[in-house]
Write an enzyme that holds these catalytic residues in place. Structure first.
Site, short mmCIF file in Angstrom:
data_model
loop_
_atom_site.label_atom_id
_atom_site.label_comp_id
_atom_site.label_asym_id
_atom_site.label_seq_id
_atom_site.Cartn_x
_atom_site.Cartn_y
_atom_site.Cartn_z
N HIS A 142 0.78 -1.12 -0.18
CA HIS A 142 -0.08 -0.05 0.07
C HIS A 142 1.08 1.32 0.12
O HIS A 142 0.65 2.13 -0.81
CB HIS A 142 -0.86 -0.01 1.25
CG HIS A 142 -1.79 1.25 1.30
ND1 HIS A 142 -3.17 1.23 0.91
CD2 HIS A 142 -1.43 2.16 1.79
CE1 HIS A 142 -3.66 2.32 1.34
NE2 HIS A 142 -2.65 3.27 1.72
N GLU A 143 1.78 1.19 0.94
CA GLU A 143 2.76 2.50 1.08
C GLU A 143 3.57 2.61 -0.19
O GLU A 143 3.79 3.77 -0.76
CB GLU A 143 3.65 2.45 2.22
CG GLU A 143 2.74 2.43 3.46
CD GLU A 143 1.42 3.38 3.64
OE1 GLU A 143 1.60 4.43 3.13
OE2 GLU A 143 0.49 2.86 4.26
#
Length: 170
Positions: A142-143
């Site tokens: 996600h990051e």
């Protein structure tokens, strides 16, 4: 913005997190080329901002308005950061609820790789490898997407993305 003390007494700024609509979140972040005091300050601000709220497991520099390839994570006793990360996801996929600090309070099911190996550098330029399973693997993916200007809703099917956007605007 407020300031909080780190365990060593160093004062670190907690930054506001940019909302989904902020164009900086759609920008591909630049690679870090200089490992200096400014970069270390950014990493510490990422960590302080991430720890400033409950349920926060990861944060990327673009979410603070800084278009650099830096992320921080902390989940289940594993904490760290990666500069210029490169991810090697497994082929095994799993669907689980996912959220974003840039769209607080909204969770949505999303398929991601169950396992990932992330390679990058630490704030001093030393090589780092993180092998992660389950939720930590999801956080790193996600990051890392944020570093490429990708929001997790971009990975949803079109009809689910529309439902998410309707929910977010109501």
């Amino acid at each position: 913005m407020h300031v909080r003390s780190s365990p060593r007494g160093v004062r670190v700024a907690v930054q506001p997190i940019r909302p989904f609509a902020d164009p900086v979140l759609r920008t591909v972040a630049e690679p870090v080329t200089t490992f200096d005091r400014e970069l270390r300050g950014l990493v510490k601000s990422l960590q302080a901002t991430m720890r400033a709220g409950t349920g926060r497991a990861g944060l990327a520099a673009p979410q603070l308005g800084v278009p650099l390839r830096v992320l921080a994570y902390e989940l289940d006793g594993r904490a760290g950061h990666l500069i210029n990360p490169r991810l090697e996801p497994s082929e095994r996929k799993i669907v689980a609820d996912e959220a974003c600090l840039s769209a607080p309070g909204l969770w949505w099911p999303l398929e991601r790789s169950y396992m990932v190996t992330a390679r990058g550098r630490d704030m001093f330029g030393k090589p780092v490898t993180v092998r992660a399973l389950g939720m930590l693997a999801r956080v790193l993916q996600h990051e890392a997407d944020h570093l490429d200007g990708i929001l997790f809703i971009d990975r949803l099917p079109a009809d689910e993305r529309e439902r998410f956007l309707q929910t977010a605007s109501s």
